[in-house]
Design a protein around this motif. Structure first.
Motif, short mmCIF file in Angstrom:
data_model
loop_
_atom_site.label_atom_id
_atom_site.label_comp_id
_atom_site.label_asym_id
_atom_site.label_seq_id
_atom_site.Cartn_x
_atom_site.Cartn_y
_atom_site.Cartn_z
N HIS A 262 0.87 -1.17 0.00
CA HIS A 262 0.00 0.00 0.00
C HIS A 262 0.90 1.23 0.00
O HIS A 262 1.67 1.43 0.93
CB HIS A 262 -0.89 0.03 1.25
CG HIS A 262 -1.88 -1.09 1.32
ND1 HIS A 262 -1.55 -2.37 1.68
CD2 HIS A 262 -3.22 -1.10 1.06
CE1 HIS A 262 -2.63 -3.14 1.66
NE2 HIS A 262 -3.65 -2.39 1.28
N MET A 263 0.81 2.04 -1.03
CA MET A 263 1.63 3.25 -1.10
C MET A 263 1.10 4.18 -2.18
O MET A 263 0.49 3.74 -3.16
CB MET A 263 3.10 2.93 -1.37
CG MET A 263 3.37 2.21 -2.68
SD MET A 263 5.11 1.81 -2.95
CE MET A 263 5.82 3.45 -3.02
N ALA A 264 1.30 5.47 -1.96
CA ALA A 264 0.93 6.50 -2.94
C ALA A 264 -0.52 6.37 -3.39
O ALA A 264 -0.84 6.56 -4.56
CB ALA A 264 1.87 6.43 -4.14
N GLY A 265 -1.41 6.04 -2.45
CA GLY A 265 -2.82 5.95 -2.78
C GLY A 265 -3.22 4.72 -3.55
O GLY A 265 -4.34 4.65 -4.08
N ARG A 266 -2.32 3.74 -3.63
CA ARG A 266 -2.63 2.51 -4.37
C ARG A 266 -2.25 1.28 -3.55
O ARG A 266 -1.41 1.37 -2.66
CB ARG A 266 -1.86 2.47 -5.70
CG ARG A 266 -2.25 3.56 -6.68
CD ARG A 266 -1.39 3.49 -7.94
NE ARG A 266 -1.73 4.53 -8.88
CZ ARG A 266 -2.66 4.40 -9.82
NH1 ARG A 266 -3.32 3.27 -9.95
NH2 ARG A 266 -2.95 5.39 -10.65
N TRP A 267 -2.87 0.15 -3.85
CA TRP A 267 -2.46 -1.11 -3.27
C TRP A 267 -2.26 -2.12 -4.39
O TRP A 267 -2.82 -1.98 -5.47
CB TRP A 267 -3.47 -1.63 -2.25
CG TRP A 267 -4.81 -2.03 -2.84
CD1 TRP A 267 -5.90 -1.24 -3.00
CD2 TRP A 267 -5.17 -3.31 -3.33
NE1 TRP A 267 -6.94 -1.92 -3.57
CE2 TRP A 267 -6.52 -3.22 -3.80
CE3 TRP A 267 -4.51 -4.53 -3.44
CZ2 TRP A 267 -7.19 -4.29 -4.34
CZ3 TRP A 267 -5.17 -5.61 -3.99
CH2 TRP A 267 -6.51 -5.48 -4.43
N GLY A 268 -1.40 -3.11 -4.14
CA GLY A 268 -1.18 -4.12 -5.17
C GLY A 268 0.04 -4.98 -4.89
O GLY A 268 0.70 -4.85 -3.86
N GLY A 269 0.32 -5.85 -5.82
CA GLY A 269 1.46 -6.74 -5.72
C GLY A 269 2.10 -6.90 -7.08
O GLY A 269 1.93 -6.05 -7.96
N THR A 270 2.83 -7.98 -7.24
CA THR A 270 3.50 -8.23 -8.51
C THR A 270 3.00 -9.54 -9.11
O THR A 270 2.52 -10.42 -8.40
CB THR A 270 5.03 -8.31 -8.34
OG1 THR A 270 5.34 -9.38 -7.44
CG2 THR A 270 5.58 -7.00 -7.81
N ILE A 271 3.14 -9.68 -10.43
CA ILE A 271 2.75 -10.88 -11.15
C ILE A 271 4.00 -11.44 -11.82
O ILE A 271 4.73 -10.71 -12.49
CB ILE A 271 1.68 -10.57 -12.21
CG1 ILE A 271 0.42 -9.98 -11.55
CG2 ILE A 271 1.31 -11.83 -12.99
CD1 ILE A 271 -0.62 -9.51 -12.53
N ALA A 272 4.25 -12.73 -11.63
CA ALA A 272 5.39 -13.36 -12.29
C ALA A 272 5.27 -13.19 -13.80
O ALA A 272 4.17 -13.12 -14.35
CB ALA A 272 5.45 -14.84 -11.93
N GLN A 273 6.41 -13.15 -14.48
CA GLN A 273 6.40 -12.91 -15.92
C GLN A 273 6.62 -14.16 -16.75
O GLN A 273 6.38 -14.14 -17.95
CB GLN A 273 7.46 -11.85 -16.28
CG GLN A 273 7.11 -10.46 -15.78
CD GLN A 273 5.77 -9.97 -16.32
OE1 GLN A 273 5.62 -9.77 -17.52
NE2 GLN A 273 4.81 -9.76 -15.44
N ASP A 274 7.06 -15.25 -16.14
CA ASP A 274 7.15 -16.50 -16.90
C ASP A 274 7.16 -17.70 -15.95
O ASP A 274 7.21 -17.54 -14.73
CB ASP A 274 8.37 -16.53 -17.83
CG ASP A 274 9.71 -16.52 -17.11
OD1 ASP A 274 9.76 -16.85 -15.90
OD2 ASP A 274 10.72 -16.20 -17.74
N PHE A 275 7.10 -18.90 -16.53
CA PHE A 275 6.96 -20.11 -15.72
C PHE A 275 8.20 -20.42 -14.89
O PHE A 275 8.10 -21.02 -13.82
CB PHE A 275 6.61 -21.30 -16.62
CG PHE A 275 7.72 -21.73 -17.57
CD1 PHE A 275 8.59 -22.74 -17.21
CD2 PHE A 275 7.87 -21.14 -18.81
CE1 PHE A 275 9.61 -23.15 -18.06
CE2 PHE A 275 8.88 -21.53 -19.67
CZ PHE A 275 9.75 -22.54 -19.30
N THR A 276 9.39 -20.02 -15.38
CA THR A 276 10.59 -20.33 -14.60
C THR A 276 10.62 -19.54 -13.30
O THR A 276 11.22 -19.98 -12.31
CB THR A 276 11.86 -20.04 -15.41
OG1 THR A 276 11.88 -18.67 -15.82
CG2 THR A 276 11.94 -20.93 -16.64
N GLU A 277 9.98 -18.38 -13.28
CA GLU A 277 9.88 -17.59 -12.04
C GLU A 277 8.79 -18.16 -11.14
O GLU A 277 9.00 -18.40 -9.96
CB GLU A 277 9.58 -16.13 -12.39
CG GLU A 277 9.41 -15.22 -11.17
CD GLU A 277 9.02 -13.81 -11.53
OE1 GLU A 277 8.72 -13.03 -10.59
OE2 GLU A 277 8.99 -13.47 -12.74
#
Length: 340
Positions: A262-277
């Motif tokens: 949660h920062m700068a008026g937003r909340w969220g996370g990250t999404i992996a970019q490929d299967f090896t990750e």
């Protein structure tokens, strides 16, 4: 080889998966080392061999398997080359970890199965790594205990940020939905009896000749209905989700909420970019489990039967994609070697 000796592994195929497995075995896996690598591209093989001290380089799998310091084989070459490599490994009685697909079609998978059955014992573990993923293992647990009741439906989503330029519509089934084919059979303990592939309007992000996304429906011999959303050009990342709906409750994985900011008026996370990750830990556990079992003189994990069944289901899926409608899956009788 004694219990204290490291397992000497020949890695066949030094593309993306093979190179990653060489790195993994050398840096993360205990009780094993890479002693030989094989690739038709000798220069690529040399570059990967540099990751492992004393590793020899070959362009012919038979030459690598003849090496005195090879105890086991990891097959990471393209699918059409798997059958020959597996049969060569059988001739040496080597234990094998074979990346999926076991082979590209049910007929060749059946030949491999017949060859292994003739040996009288299992030699192959097939690389369906999702069985070693922490989230999938958690999803499997309440299904094994029965605490949720009988499974009625299983919903799957399988999304990639962008597919490779050589990907074809058939490969969405044979290369990607193959994973859902295996996890469906593993999670539910059912065989898939029929496949129907529906063709939504293709995404504008997909190449003109690619049917993307696809919506796949499995029927099982346990009466469950399973759906798979397969979308290889979703644009935002790599995402795998599954939700099982049972008589007394549901269970879901893949929401990716390990950390939310949660920062700068937003909340969220990250999404992996490929299967090896996304599945890095699963690959680590898979390889370590294979090495540990091999050093005990055992073969565990997904079997040649599992590889054959996945190939047969994918063939039915491709037929449904190309011809339309529901296609039944035709399986041979399961050999005694793979029962129980």
């Amino acid at each position: 080889m004694t219990q204290r000796d490291p397992l000497g592994i020949a890695v066949i195929g030094t593309g993306r998966m093979g190179a990653d497995h060489v790195r993994r075995i050398q840096q993360l896996t205990s009780g094993a080392r890479v002693t030989a690598v094989v690739d038709v591209d000798a220069e690529r093989a040399k570059a990967v061999a540099a990751l492992a001290d004393g590793c020899t380089v070959h362009t012919d799998p038979a030459a690598a398997m003849a090496s005195a310091d090879v105890d086991a084989v990891l097959v990471a070459s393209p699918g059409p080359a798997h059958e020959a490599a597996l049969l060569a490994a059988f001739a040496h009685d080597f234990p094998v970890l074979c990346e999926k697909p076991l082979t590209p079609d049910a007929a060749s998978a059946a030949r491999v199965m017949e060859a292994e059955v003739s040996l009288g014992r299992r030699r192959v573990q097939v690389g369906f790594m999702r069985r070693y993923d922490a989230e999938y293992m958690k999803l499997k647990s309440p299904l094994e205990t029965g605490q949720l009741g009988r499974p009625l439906m299983l919903h799957n989503r399988h999304r990639n940020a962008a597919g490779p330029p050589w990907f074809t519509s058939d490969m969405l089934i044979s290369d990607s939905v193959a994973h859902e084919t295996d996890v469906t059979r593993w999670l539910l303990g059912h065989e898939i009896t029929a496949v129907t592939v529906l063709r939504p309007r293709p995404s504008a992000n997909a190449p003109d000749d690619l049917q993307d996304p696809q919506f796949v429906v499995f029927e099982t011999d346990g009466g469950a209905i399973v759906d798979v959303e397969m979308f290889v050009n979703c644009g935002f990342g790599y995402q795998v989700q599954a939700e099982v709906v049972c008589e007394r409750g549901t269970a879901r994985i893949g929401d990716g909420h390990a950390m939310v900011t949660h920062m700068a008026g937003r909340w969220g996370g990250t999404i992996a970019q490929d299967f090896t990750e996304r599945f890095a830990d699963a690959y680590d556990r898979e390889i370590q489990a294979w090495v540990d079992a091999t050093r005990r003189g055992e073969v565990t994990g997904p079997s040649v039967w599992d590889g054959y069944a996945a190939a047969a289901v994918c063939e039915a899926g491709v037929r449904s994609l190309e011809e339309g409608g529901r296609v039944e899956v035709d399986l041979v009788d399961r050999p005694a070697l793979y029962r129980g």
